[in-house]
Design an enzyme around this catalytic site. Structure first.
Site, short mmCIF file in Angstrom:
data_model
loop_
_atom_site.label_atom_id
_atom_site.label_comp_id
_atom_site.label_asym_id
_atom_site.label_seq_id
_atom_site.Cartn_x
_atom_site.Cartn_y
_atom_site.Cartn_z
N SER A 16 35.11 55.15 21.60
CA SER A 16 34.15 56.05 22.39
C SER A 16 34.41 55.57 23.97
CB SER A 16 32.62 55.84 22.00
OG SER A 16 32.35 56.88 21.15
N ASP B 186 28.06 64.69 24.61
CA ASP B 186 27.95 63.31 24.39
C ASP B 186 26.20 63.35 24.20
OD1 ASP B 186 27.62 60.30 24.11
OD2 ASP B 186 29.64 60.22 24.74
N HIS C 227 24.84 56.03 25.38
CA HIS C 227 26.25 56.33 25.18
C HIS C 227 26.78 57.38 26.09
CE1 HIS C 227 29.75 57.65 22.75
NE2 HIS C 227 29.66 56.23 22.01
#
Length: 762
Positions: A545, A144, A217
């Site tokens: 996600s 990520d 994220h």
């Protein structure tokens, strides 16, 4: 002076010429025939360098090579000109040369919602405490945007020593000290940027290279999968309570592969290669691109190598719903995860001047507007994009001091709020269009804002156009629990059918992916906008996600409970125990229009961790089975070798139909024949003497026969086969898709597999 000027101009010309020469190169991924390495090269890396030097004009092959791959791929990534790439393609030692691909990110009450706070399902006679202890031996690798190591979600209090088998490490950087930032919880932190650097050299944004997450994220996804328990967590007061990952005692290894302009395939492949060698048990990738043949899909290729090593790979399905055939990451050896809602909401209200009050959602946490009605405007701008509130589109003189209606779409939701605020607006109603339907996603806007669905949005837009003096007031309702119905399939969640292999039903399952609270980076505010100076330890986000790491964490729990299970067995357990009814005991619905959802949107259903721990039976598949599957696709031997990395592949064994793979679901395509027949094999993971009977649900225009109708397993580990025959009625196929299921039942278990039927014109 003239001479100096001439010299300067000459130097500039030379520099520009050099710059063109440098930037004309791009990254290519080169697959080599691993077994052809000459004996006089000590390593494959030496051979790659020598081979590149001999076949290209590269002055220094070593400098041109960005990565050499071993575990996930046989080959290397290099900066090459198109001519050099073509020269390599002509070599007998080269399988293929492919341009690098840019992938994108698919952007905490969930433990309770999933039933993980009170797991009473037993595995080998043990309960939750033993499961948590066993999960300390499981390592979850997350590819990520990196990790924010200071987050409390990565504290290691009470954790045992790092497993001795772990071969990974934390890499040092200017802002990352392994001795300080890594511990018994966060046991790995690496970054991969060479592919991205090539793109940045050609005009992309340059960034500091480090495992540290300056986006948020990666921290969010890692903590969702395996974050430690943190009390009193919230986003600026919203969703207050305990936050923890699905497998809170598992270890975390972060692999940063994503940067501000995307995630490069060469970097992703290098990270997967390294993670396999490091010794992860689960790989979680909340990113992807479009559908592509498996031999051209970097993630599918790396995931195949991981699967061969017993590593479970979970990937997000994509955020391109509700459009059909919008899936990413559809390889059958990958767990493809869609998104659904949970039973928590953040209501907000838009009250119009005529007294009507509409309920939407919001995470706005600042000073409210009060109850006073203010002027409401729509499409007040300097160009045709004012209805979308795009940057520079609003006329400040027309919106200053007013509430602005903005259509959802094109730009990010939080960007629209920032545009309204910058133009002087004091509030925003974010109204869905047909593309998003009735789905509501809450955001932590910079100004008072309420998101509403399409139907309400249409009413509000009409009110603004027709009322003599349109006004509105916005108010906020905090956090609400036990929302019904839930789960609901998220409208943004990508949908089938699977365009790469229509005979494999995708997505596999859905998991929590809407308004998910998890850890956040200290380098960025909750909206991710540069102008957002707020800081928060946790943030609420939505996307596949977010659903992907839920399944990654659950896979870690199943790996802890059943260490000998293959990735396919773990996938089967999660799929065959998934549920297809919501908390009001009604069939799952689709947030796009609240119609009934189908397996093309929710796959086998919503995951149920308690039942998955003890599924009764599993559909298992070996790497050889997946090779036979690849051979059945009409691929050349070379294309199969690209994925499977086996020099001796002959495709002597292949399925007559790709749907013959021992998969936990069925996608039935009726073409020239009205009859489709598949054989499946089930493995008993329950107790000796288990007996199961079959139950079938099918539409009226398809007759389904299962033989035998009873499966009696003498021992644990026994394998039994059954054959299912689908017969389409004459003239059937007027409807594009039909659905059904087959379930093997006894008193303790229900092992359910969904069917999808489609008819192709011949």
């Amino acid at each position: 002076m003239a001479t100096r000027l001439a010299i300067c101009l000459c130097a500039i010309a030379v520099f520009q010429s050099c710059l063109v020469a440098v930037t004309s190169k791009q990254t290519y991924i080169v697959q080599m025939k691993h077994h052809l390495k000459p004996a006089d090269y000590a390593t494959h890396s030496d051979w790659y360098s020598g081979h590149l030097q001999a076949l290209t004009s590269a002055e220094s092959a070593a400098d041109s090579i960005l990565y050499t791959y071993d575990a996930a791929y046989h080959g290397f990534a290099a900066a090459l000109s198109p001519e050099e790439a073509e020269s390599l393609r002509q070599s007998d030692a080269v399988v293929g040369v492919y341009e690098d691909t840019v992938y994108s990110l698919h952007t905490t009450r969930t433990p309770e919602f999933l039933g993980l706070e009170a797991v009473d399902g037993k595995w080998a006679g043990h309960g939750l405490e033993e499961l948590n202890q066993a999960s300390q031996d499981v390592i979850v690798g997350v590819l990520d945007t990196g990790i924010w190591p200071e987050s409390k979600s990565f504290a290691d209090a009470g954790m045992t020593d790092v497993p001795a088998r772990w071969r990974g490490e934390c890499e040092a950087a200017a802002d990352f000290n392994p001795k300080i930032h890594c511990n018994k919880k966060l046991i790995g932190a690496r970054f991969f940027s060479r592919g991205y650097n090539m793109m940045a050299a050609a005009g992309g944004k340059k960034e500091s290279k480090s495992p540290r997450d300056d986006d948020g994220h990666g921290t969010h996804t890692a903590s969702t999968a395996a974050g430690s328990l943190v009390g009193n967590a919230s986003l600026l007061g919203y969703a207050s309570g305990n936050a923890r990952g699905m497998a809170p005692h598992a270890r975390v290894a972060a692999y940063r592969v994503c940067w501000s302009s995307g995630c490069l395939g060469s970097d992703i492949l290098a990270a997967m290669d390294r993670a396999i060698q490091d010794g992860v048990d689960v790989l979680s990738l909340s990113l992807g691109g479009g559908s592509a043949p498996y031999s051209r899909d970097t993630i599918a290729i790396g995931a195949f190598a991981a699967m061969e090593k017993g590593i479970f790979v979970s990937c997000s399905a994509g955020n391109s719903g509700p459009a059909k055939a919008s899936l990413a990451n559809v390889a059958p050896w990958i767990m493809t995860v869609g998104a659904g809602t949970i039973d928590r909401d953040f209501p907000a209200y838009a009250t119009l001047g005529d007294g009507r009050k509409f309920t939407g959602v919001s995470l706005y946490s600042g000073r409210g507007m009060g109850s006073k009605l203010v002027e409401l405007v729509y499409n007040k701008g300097t160009n045709s994009s004012a209805n979308l509130c795009m940057a520079g589109s609003l006329d400040p003189t027309a919106v200053r001091g007013k509430v602005v209606v903005c259509d959802r779409g094109i730009s990010a939701r939080v960007d629209k709020g920032a545009v309204v605020k910058e133009a002087g607006g004091i509030g925003m109603i974010l109204a869905n269009t047909a593309a998003s339907g009735e789905e509501l996603v809450a955001d932590s806007h910079l100004l008072p804002a309420v998101a509403v669905g399409k139907k309400m949005g249409d009413v509000i837009r009409q009110y603004v156009k027709t009322a003599k003096n349109p006004t509105a007031a916005l108010s906020f309702g905090g956090t609400v629990l036990n929302v019904k119905p839930s789960p609901v399939v998220a409208a943004f969640s990508s949908r089938g059918p699977n365009m790469v292999t229509p005979q494999i039903l995708k997505p596999d399952v859905i998991g929590p992916g809407v308004n998910i609270l998890a850890a956040w980076s200290g380098a960025v505010g909750p909206t991710g906008l540069e102008k957002d100076t707020r800081k928060t330890q946790f943030n609420i986000m939505s996307g596949t996600s977010m659903s992907c790491p839920h399944i990654s964490g659950l896979a870690a729990l199943l790996k802890a409970a059943h260490p000998a299970w293959s990735p396919s067995a773990i996938k089967s357990a999660l799929m065959t125990t998934a549920y297809t009814v919501d908390n009001s005991n009604s069939p799952l619905r689709d947030a796009a229009d609240y119609s009934l959802s189908t397996p093309l949107a929710h796959g086998a259903g919503h995951v149920d961790p308690q039942k998955a721990l003890s599924p009764g039976l599993v559909y298992d598949a070996s790497p050889d089975d997946y090779v036979a599957f690849l051979c059945s696709l009409g691929y050349t031997v070379e294309m199969v070798q690209v994925v499977a990395k086996r020099p001796n592949v002959t495709c002597a064994r292949k399925f007559r139909d790709p749907g013959q793979l021992n998969y936990p679901s069925f996608s039935v395509l009726f073409g020239k024949s009205r009859v489709v027949r598949y054989t499946r094999e089930l493995t008993n993971v329950d107790v000796s003497g288990s007996v199961y009977k079959v139950a079938v649900e099918a539409p009226k225009n398809v007759v389904v026969t299962v033989k035998p109708a009873t499966l009696a397993f003498k021992k644990v580990g026994d394998k039994l086969r059954y054959t299912v025959t689908f017969v389409s009625a004459k003239g059937a196929g007027a409807s594009r898709n039909e659905f059904g299921s087959i379930t093997w039942k006894n008193e303790q278990h229900q092992v359910r597999s969904p069917f999808s039927y489609s008819w192709t014109r011949v």
